[in-house]
Design a protein around this motif. Structure first.
Motif, PDB file in Angstrom:
ATOM      1  N   GLN A  31     -35.326 -17.231  11.508  1.00 43.40           N
ATOM      2  CA  GLN A  31     -36.116 -16.246  12.237  1.00 43.40           C
ATOM      3  C   GLN A  31     -35.465 -15.848  13.559  1.00 43.40           C
ATOM      4  O   GLN A  31     -34.853 -16.660  14.243  1.00 43.40           O
ATOM      5  CB  GLN A  31     -37.545 -16.745  12.478  1.00 43.40           C
ATOM      6  CG  GLN A  31     -37.658 -17.936  13.398  1.00 43.40           C
ATOM      7  CD  GLN A  31     -39.116 -18.343  13.594  1.00 43.40           C
ATOM      8  OE1 GLN A  31     -39.915 -18.284  12.666  1.00 43.40           O
ATOM      9  NE2 GLN A  31     -39.465 -18.743  14.801  1.00 43.40           N
ATOM     10  N   GLY A  32     -35.592 -14.577  13.853  1.00 41.48           N
ATOM     11  CA  GLY A  32     -35.099 -14.045  15.113  1.00 41.48           C
ATOM     12  C   GLY A  32     -36.279 -13.653  15.984  1.00 41.48           C
ATOM     13  O   GLY A  32     -37.243 -13.061  15.497  1.00 41.48           O
ATOM     14  N   THR A  33     -36.211 -14.026  17.246  1.00 44.48           N
ATOM     15  CA  THR A  33     -37.315 -13.739  18.160  1.00 44.48           C
ATOM     16  C   THR A  33     -36.799 -12.946  19.357  1.00 44.48           C
ATOM     17  O   THR A  33     -35.781 -13.303  19.955  1.00 44.48           O
ATOM     18  CB  THR A  33     -37.961 -15.056  18.644  1.00 44.48           C
ATOM     19  OG1 THR A  33     -38.464 -15.759  17.521  1.00 44.48           O
ATOM     20  CG2 THR A  33     -39.102 -14.782  19.618  1.00 44.48           C
ATOM     21  N   TYR A  34     -37.499 -11.882  19.673  1.00 42.10           N
ATOM     22  CA  TYR A  34     -37.149 -11.080  20.839  1.00 42.10           C
ATOM     23  C   TYR A  34     -38.304 -11.134  21.828  1.00 42.10           C
ATOM     24  O   TYR A  34     -39.467 -10.960  21.450  1.00 42.10           O
ATOM     25  CB  TYR A  34     -36.877  -9.625  20.432  1.00 42.10           C
ATOM     26  CG  TYR A  34     -36.736  -8.720  21.630  1.00 42.10           C
ATOM     27  CD1 TYR A  34     -35.550  -8.708  22.365  1.00 42.10           C
ATOM     28  CD2 TYR A  34     -37.791  -7.910  22.047  1.00 42.10           C
ATOM     29  CE1 TYR A  34     -35.428  -7.902  23.491  1.00 42.10           C
ATOM     30  CE2 TYR A  34     -37.672  -7.096  23.158  1.00 42.10           C
ATOM     31  CZ  TYR A  34     -36.494  -7.100  23.881  1.00 42.10           C
ATOM     32  OH  TYR A  34     -36.376  -6.308  24.996  1.00 42.10           O
ATOM     33  N   ARG A  35     -37.979 -11.411  23.090  1.00 44.65           N
ATOM     34  CA  ARG A  35     -39.005 -11.463  24.135  1.00 44.65           C
ATOM     35  C   ARG A  35     -38.712 -10.397  25.183  1.00 44.65           C
ATOM     36  O   ARG A  35     -37.591 -10.336  25.701  1.00 44.65           O
ATOM     37  CB  ARG A  35     -38.995 -12.827  24.824  1.00 44.65           C
ATOM     38  CG  ARG A  35     -39.447 -13.955  23.931  1.00 44.65           C
ATOM     39  CD  ARG A  35     -39.042 -15.268  24.556  1.00 44.65           C
ATOM     40  NE  ARG A  35     -39.620 -16.397  23.855  1.00 44.65           N
ATOM     41  CZ  ARG A  35     -39.245 -17.650  24.063  1.00 44.65           C
ATOM     42  NH1 ARG A  35     -38.282 -17.926  24.941  1.00 44.65           N
ATOM     43  NH2 ARG A  35     -39.814 -18.634  23.400  1.00 44.65           N
ATOM     44  N   GLN A  36     -39.692  -9.597  25.477  1.00 45.44           N
ATOM     45  CA  GLN A  36     -39.563  -8.613  26.559  1.00 45.44           C
ATOM     46  C   GLN A  36     -39.881  -9.345  27.861  1.00 45.44           C
ATOM     47  O   GLN A  36     -41.038  -9.546  28.211  1.00 45.44           O
ATOM     48  CB  GLN A  36     -40.535  -7.458  26.316  1.00 45.44           C
ATOM     49  CG  GLN A  36     -40.553  -6.401  27.405  1.00 45.44           C
ATOM     50  CD  GLN A  36     -39.280  -5.580  27.432  1.00 45.44           C
ATOM     51  OE1 GLN A  36     -38.855  -5.068  26.392  1.00 45.44           O
ATOM     52  NE2 GLN A  36     -38.668  -5.481  28.591  1.00 45.44           N
ATOM     53  N   LEU A  37     -38.803  -9.780  28.564  1.00 41.72           N
ATOM     54  CA  LEU A  37     -39.011 -10.562  29.778  1.00 41.72           C
ATOM     55  C   LEU A  37     -39.563  -9.674  30.883  1.00 41.72           C
ATOM     56  O   LEU A  37     -39.089  -8.555  31.087  1.00 41.72           O
ATOM     57  CB  LEU A  37     -37.685 -11.186  30.228  1.00 41.72           C
ATOM     58  CG  LEU A  37     -37.016 -12.157  29.250  1.00 41.72           C
ATOM     59  CD1 LEU A  37     -35.715 -12.677  29.849  1.00 41.72           C
ATOM     60  CD2 LEU A  37     -37.939 -13.316  28.903  1.00 41.72           C
ATOM     61  N   THR A  51     -34.519 -19.637  33.470  1.00 43.44           N
ATOM     62  CA  THR A  51     -33.763 -18.731  32.604  1.00 43.44           C
ATOM     63  C   THR A  51     -34.347 -18.781  31.197  1.00 43.44           C
ATOM     64  O   THR A  51     -34.401 -19.842  30.586  1.00 43.44           O
ATOM     65  CB  THR A  51     -32.283 -19.146  32.557  1.00 43.44           C
ATOM     66  OG1 THR A  51     -31.788 -19.177  33.889  1.00 43.44           O
ATOM     67  CG2 THR A  51     -31.476 -18.163  31.721  1.00 43.44           C
ATOM     68  N   PHE A  52     -34.810 -17.650  30.751  1.00 44.34           N
ATOM     69  CA  PHE A  52     -35.322 -17.555  29.381  1.00 44.34           C
ATOM     70  C   PHE A  52     -34.430 -16.599  28.599  1.00 44.34           C
ATOM     71  O   PHE A  52     -34.130 -15.500  29.090  1.00 44.34           O
ATOM     72  CB  PHE A  52     -36.756 -17.018  29.372  1.00 44.34           C
ATOM     73  CG  PHE A  52     -37.732 -17.887  30.099  1.00 44.34           C
ATOM     74  CD1 PHE A  52     -38.191 -19.067  29.548  1.00 44.34           C
ATOM     75  CD2 PHE A  52     -38.190 -17.523  31.358  1.00 44.34           C
ATOM     76  CE1 PHE A  52     -39.092 -19.870  30.229  1.00 44.34           C
ATOM     77  CE2 PHE A  52     -39.090 -18.318  32.051  1.00 44.34           C
ATOM     78  CZ  PHE A  52     -39.540 -19.490  31.485  1.00 44.34           C
ATOM     79  N   PRO A  53     -34.001 -16.968  27.406  1.00 45.14           N
ATOM     80  CA  PRO A  53     -33.213 -16.026  26.610  1.00 45.14           C
ATOM     81  C   PRO A  53     -34.097 -14.895  26.105  1.00 45.14           C
ATOM     82  O   PRO A  53     -35.258 -15.113  25.758  1.00 45.14           O
ATOM     83  CB  PRO A  53     -32.707 -16.878  25.450  1.00 45.14           C
ATOM     84  CG  PRO A  53     -33.683 -18.001  25.354  1.00 45.14           C
ATOM     85  CD  PRO A  53     -34.218 -18.242  26.730  1.00 45.14           C
ATOM     86  N   LYS A  54     -33.526 -13.709  26.097  1.00 42.56           N
ATOM     87  CA  LYS A  54     -34.265 -12.564  25.560  1.00 42.56           C
ATOM     88  C   LYS A  54     -34.426 -12.691  24.046  1.00 42.56           C
ATOM     89  O   LYS A  54     -35.451 -12.346  23.480  1.00 42.56           O
ATOM     90  CB  LYS A  54     -33.511 -11.267  25.872  1.00 42.56           C
ATOM     91  CG  LYS A  54     -34.007 -10.517  27.069  1.00 42.56           C
ATOM     92  CD  LYS A  54     -33.330  -9.170  27.117  1.00 42.56           C
ATOM     93  CE  LYS A  54     -33.824  -8.367  28.306  1.00 42.56           C
ATOM     94  NZ  LYS A  54     -33.166  -7.070  28.398  1.00 42.56           N
ATOM     95  N   ALA A  55     -33.359 -13.157  23.438  1.00 48.58           N
ATOM     96  CA  ALA A  55     -33.360 -13.236  21.974  1.00 48.58           C
ATOM     97  C   ALA A  55     -32.892 -14.621  21.529  1.00 48.58           C
ATOM     98  O   ALA A  55     -31.953 -15.177  22.115  1.00 48.58           O
ATOM     99  CB  ALA A  55     -32.452 -12.164  21.395  1.00 48.58           C
ATOM    100  N   THR A  56     -33.565 -15.165  20.565  1.00 49.17           N
ATOM    101  CA  THR A  56     -33.138 -16.450  19.989  1.00 49.17           C
ATOM    102  C   THR A  56     -33.119 -16.317  18.473  1.00 49.17           C
ATOM    103  O   THR A  56     -33.883 -15.524  17.898  1.00 49.17           O
ATOM    104  CB  THR A  56     -34.096 -17.597  20.359  1.00 49.17           C
ATOM    105  OG1 THR A  56     -35.411 -17.260  19.925  1.00 49.17           O
ATOM    106  CG2 THR A  56     -34.102 -17.862  21.850  1.00 49.17           C
ATOM    107  N   ASN A  57     -32.248 -17.077  17.878  1.00 49.27           N
ATOM    108  CA  ASN A  57     -32.234 -17.151  16.418  1.00 49.27           C
ATOM    109  C   ASN A  57     -32.407 -18.609  16.032  1.00 49.27           C
ATOM    110  O   ASN A  57     -31.694 -19.482  16.542  1.00 49.27           O
ATOM    111  CB  ASN A  57     -30.915 -16.619  15.861  1.00 49.27           C
ATOM    112  CG  ASN A  57     -30.977 -16.493  14.354  1.00 49.27           C
ATOM    113  OD1 ASN A  57     -31.660 -15.619  13.837  1.00 49.27           O
ATOM    114  ND2 ASN A  57     -30.286 -17.375  13.649  1.00 49.27           N
ATOM    115  N   THR A  58     -33.360 -18.878  15.185  1.00 43.48           N
ATOM    116  CA  THR A  58     -33.640 -20.255  14.804  1.00 43.48           C
ATOM    117  C   THR A  58     -33.555 -20.400  13.292  1.00 43.48           C
ATOM    118  O   THR A  58     -34.177 -19.626  12.552  1.00 43.48           O
ATOM    119  CB  THR A  58     -35.052 -20.676  15.268  1.00 43.48           C
ATOM    120  OG1 THR A  58     -35.187 -20.368  16.646  1.00 43.48           O
ATOM    121  CG2 THR A  58     -35.282 -22.161  15.054  1.00 43.48           C
ATOM    122  N   ILE A  59     -32.765 -21.361  12.877  1.00 49.76           N
ATOM    123  CA  ILE A  59     -32.737 -21.728  11.458  1.00 49.76           C
ATOM    124  C   ILE A  59     -33.257 -23.148  11.379  1.00 49.76           C
ATOM    125  O   ILE A  59     -32.744 -24.043  12.070  1.00 49.76           O
ATOM    126  CB  ILE A  59     -31.308 -21.670  10.886  1.00 49.76           C
ATOM    127  CG1 ILE A  59     -30.752 -20.252  11.020  1.00 49.76           C
ATOM    128  CG2 ILE A  59     -31.295 -22.104   9.422  1.00 49.76           C
ATOM    129  CD1 ILE A  59     -29.279 -20.141  10.635  1.00 49.76           C
TER     130      ILE A  59
END
Lengths: 416, 244
Positions: A31-37, A51-59
């Motif tokens: 899954q890919g997650t995008y956060r509008q910071l 620091t928060f990542p804008k986008a993460t990919n989790t397997i």
């Protein structure tokens, strides 16, 4: 603790070694997650402190394995490997959620090892899930998602089954994360003719509790349930204390040292429509949550720290205050009153299911909405699209998250 | 009118048959549907829609006709899921995600098949026969039983059941909602000798509205079960789930 481990090893070693049956399953998620910071949130002024990542990919995967060593003995393992990546880095972790051995004697079961014990009938909260209360869970996530990603506890337990009722005795030794031994006694009974089941729980730990769960079928289409816990003992809540009103102010965030007692209640109902849609509505009273006065103190602390950090006054101290404020946040559990709603519509269109979850803080009127679409590719795989949208004033619970909205796209494969 | 006429003819020419009460006929039909009050079987459910066929494989344990444990064995997306039915009480357990959740009788888990279609294999627990008539279905003389719901847990308001008069084997059933709307029609097929008697082993369900929607239930591996009664509880569902 050592005695417990010795008992576990001894129980494994005396078990017959001939394996009669093994089963298992493997589920993979990508899954890919995008956060509008937010550009300048209260809990992270100008995005400078955390620091928060804008986008993460989790397997990640969920591996279940069970083996019957004999008709009486079995062991069971659940393991969760996780590979999380951002643009700049990747990290791998593995969580052993369960690993226990069980012995069956007649209608009774005795087990030892790492195991998830879950109690409760509510969806928005489970106040009688005493072993689960210290686990860090993201309550903004769907209940299915947050419950499946849960690490078990070291337990020594026994379940006894009688006709129409059962009871359990469970012991969990103190550990690095839980500093006291914990005990749970529970009984469950079915009142067939009343279409009602009832469970009673007694929990002994740092914050002891007595719980009652009840669920009943009201009509062909509706079910009512309630979950109640009376808690007493050492408070688990972090409180904000104004130590000195000088300039700058001196605050301390600490566990409330007093002995407390309060009640948590979930009242809920679900209704099935003729087209198979379901509506679930819950009211959650959380006696252990922040009162409006306590929330006002916390809000004032956050506003003061933010304002002085941005003004360049005692920036290191203010940075520390803001970091502490972030560590206190447990969205979905902060307030004393919540309303919860979930509407599920299977087959919205061909092969596509839809659900909408809403959680509202009834004290400050802030809320989150979570629409969720699932498209079934075939019997064993699906893709999903989910969003979390928060709404509320700047210092309200759901106005405080450092991003808004959050969007997730994922796939799920049931491999075996 | 035609049915009444056939009924009168049947009464006239075959009074001995109607000496058997509607309740007795229903009980005989139920004995042909289920091999015993307590048994185990496997069930394959195939749902055919415009976009393809989905299949579910289940292991069913029935105790005293009114208690059922249903274990989903395939596909892997639903593997380990458990349905428990005790009288009118229903729960579902989804592995890993939650405790057993009480659900209402109307909450469907599989397409056109209700929970009761799977978990109940007899009618007389949830339905009472109001009348019996004689009718000709094709070239065959049959009994037609009118059933109405007698428990709150009954999935349908009414059922019309066509039965072979000589063997009491079910041929066809029509299911009606509370509103009186015709929901679906089931055809009993593939009669085989199982545990000493001839029984239907396939149930083909046609949706009354979406006529392309057909669900087939195929029963196999009937055996007499020895699961203790104490295990038909929601607190046992997690253990039953891991027996997959």
């Amino acid at each position: 603790m050592n005695l417990f481990k010795t008992l576990l090893l001894a129980s494994v070693s005396i078990a017959p070694l001939q394996i009669s049956a093994t089963t298992g399953s493997l589920t993979l998620f990508e899954q890919g997650t995008y956060r509008q910071l937010k550009s300048d949130p209260l809990l992270n002024p100008n995005q400078e402190i955390l620091t928060f990542p804008k986008a993460t990919n989790t397997i990640y995967g969920i591996v279940d394995f069970r083996s019957d060593l004999s008709p009486e003995w079995r062991y069971q393992i659940r393991y969760r490997p996780i590979l999380e990546s951002t643009r700049s880095e990747s990290s791998f972790s593995g969580v052993l959620d369960e690993a226990f051995i069980e012995w069956k004697s007649d209608q009774n079961f005795f087990y030892a090892g790492k195991k998830n014990n879950k109690d409760g009938v509510g969806l928005s909260a489970n106040p009688t899930d005493f072993f689960g209360e210290n686990k860090r869970v993201d309550k903004t996530k769907r209940e299915e998602d947050r419950r499946i990603q849960r690490e078990g506890d070291l337990l020594l337990g026994a379940d006894f089954f009688q006709d129409n009722w059962s009871y359990s005795l469970i012991f969990s030794p103190k550990s690095e994360t839980v500093l006291d031994n914990r005990y749970l006694v529970k009984a469950n009974i079915l009142l067939e003719s009343l279409r009602t089941d009832l469970s009673a729980l007694y929990f002994s730990g740092p914050l002891s509790g007595i719980g009652i769960n009840l669920s009943t079928t009201v009509t062909d289409s509706s079910v009512f349930y309630t979950e109640t816990a009376y808690r007493y003992g050492s408070s688990q809540k972090k409180r904000v204390l104004l130590v000195s009103n000088g300039e700058p102010r001196e605050y301390r965030i600490e566990s409330d040292p007093s002995q407390v007692s309060y009640t948590d209640i979930v009242l809920g109902s679900h209704y099935t429509f003729p087209d198979a849609s379901t509506l679930i509505i819950e009211y959650y009273y959380h006696g252990g949550g922040y009162s409006p006065t306590e929330w006002a103190t916390l809000s004032d602390f956050i506003l003061y720290s933010n304002k002085h950090y941005k003004a360049g006054v005692a920036t290191d101290l203010m940075r520390g205050y803001i970091q502490q404020a972030n560590s206190v946040m447990n969205f979905g559990s902060m307030s004393q009153q919540y309303g919860f709603l979930r509407f599920s519509k299977p087959d919205l269109i061909e092969k596509m299911d839809f659900s909408l979850v809403g959680l509202k803080n009834l004290s400050d009127q802030s809320f989150l909405l979570n629409p969720y679409l699932t498209y079934h590719l075939n019997d064993n795989s699906e893709i999903y699209l989910s969003a979390y949208w928060f709404s509320g004033s700047e210092t309200s619970e759901f106005g405080l998250p450092n991003w808004n909205p959050e969007i997730t796209v994922g796939t799920k494969w049931n491999m075996y | 009118m035609k049915r009444i006429l056939f009924g009168l003819i049947a009464l006239g020419i075959s009074g001995s048959v109607f000496a058997t009460t509607p309740q007795e006929i229903l009980e005989k039909v139920d004995r042909n549907r289920a091999p015993a009050n307590t048994f185990t079987c496997r069930l394959k459910v195939s749902s055919q829609k415009e976009d393809g066929v989905s299949k579910v494989e289940l292991l069913i344990r029935v105790k005293d006709a009114k208690k059922s444990l249903v274990l989903y064995q395939a596909p892997s997306s639903t593997k380990g899921r458990v349905l428990l039915m005790v009288e009118d009480n229903l729960w579902v357990y989804i592995p890993g995600t939650s405790n057993p959740i009480r659900i209402s009788p109307q909450q469907q888990l599989m397409g056109q098949v209700s929970n009761a279609d799977v978990a109940r294999v007899v009618y007389n627990i949830d339905y009472q026969p109001d009348s019996v008539e004689s009718e000709t279905l094709g070239n065959e003389k049959v009994f037609v039983l009118k059933l109405s719901a007698k428990t709150k847990g009954a999935a349908y308001k009414a059922i019309t059941l066509w039965v072979k008069p000589d063997t009491y084997l079910p041929i066809k059933a029509e299911f009606y909602a509370l509103s009186g709307r015709h929901l679906k029609t089931a055809y009993y097929k593939n009669y085989k000798t199982t545990l000493g008697s001839v029984r239907p082993t396939v149930l083909e369900i046609h949706d009354a509205v979406q006529t392309n929607s057909i669900t087939t239930l195929e029963y196999t591996d009937f055996t007499i079960d020895t699961t203790p009664e104490a295990f038909y509880q929601k607190t046992y569902m997690e253990r039953f789930s891991s027996q997959n």
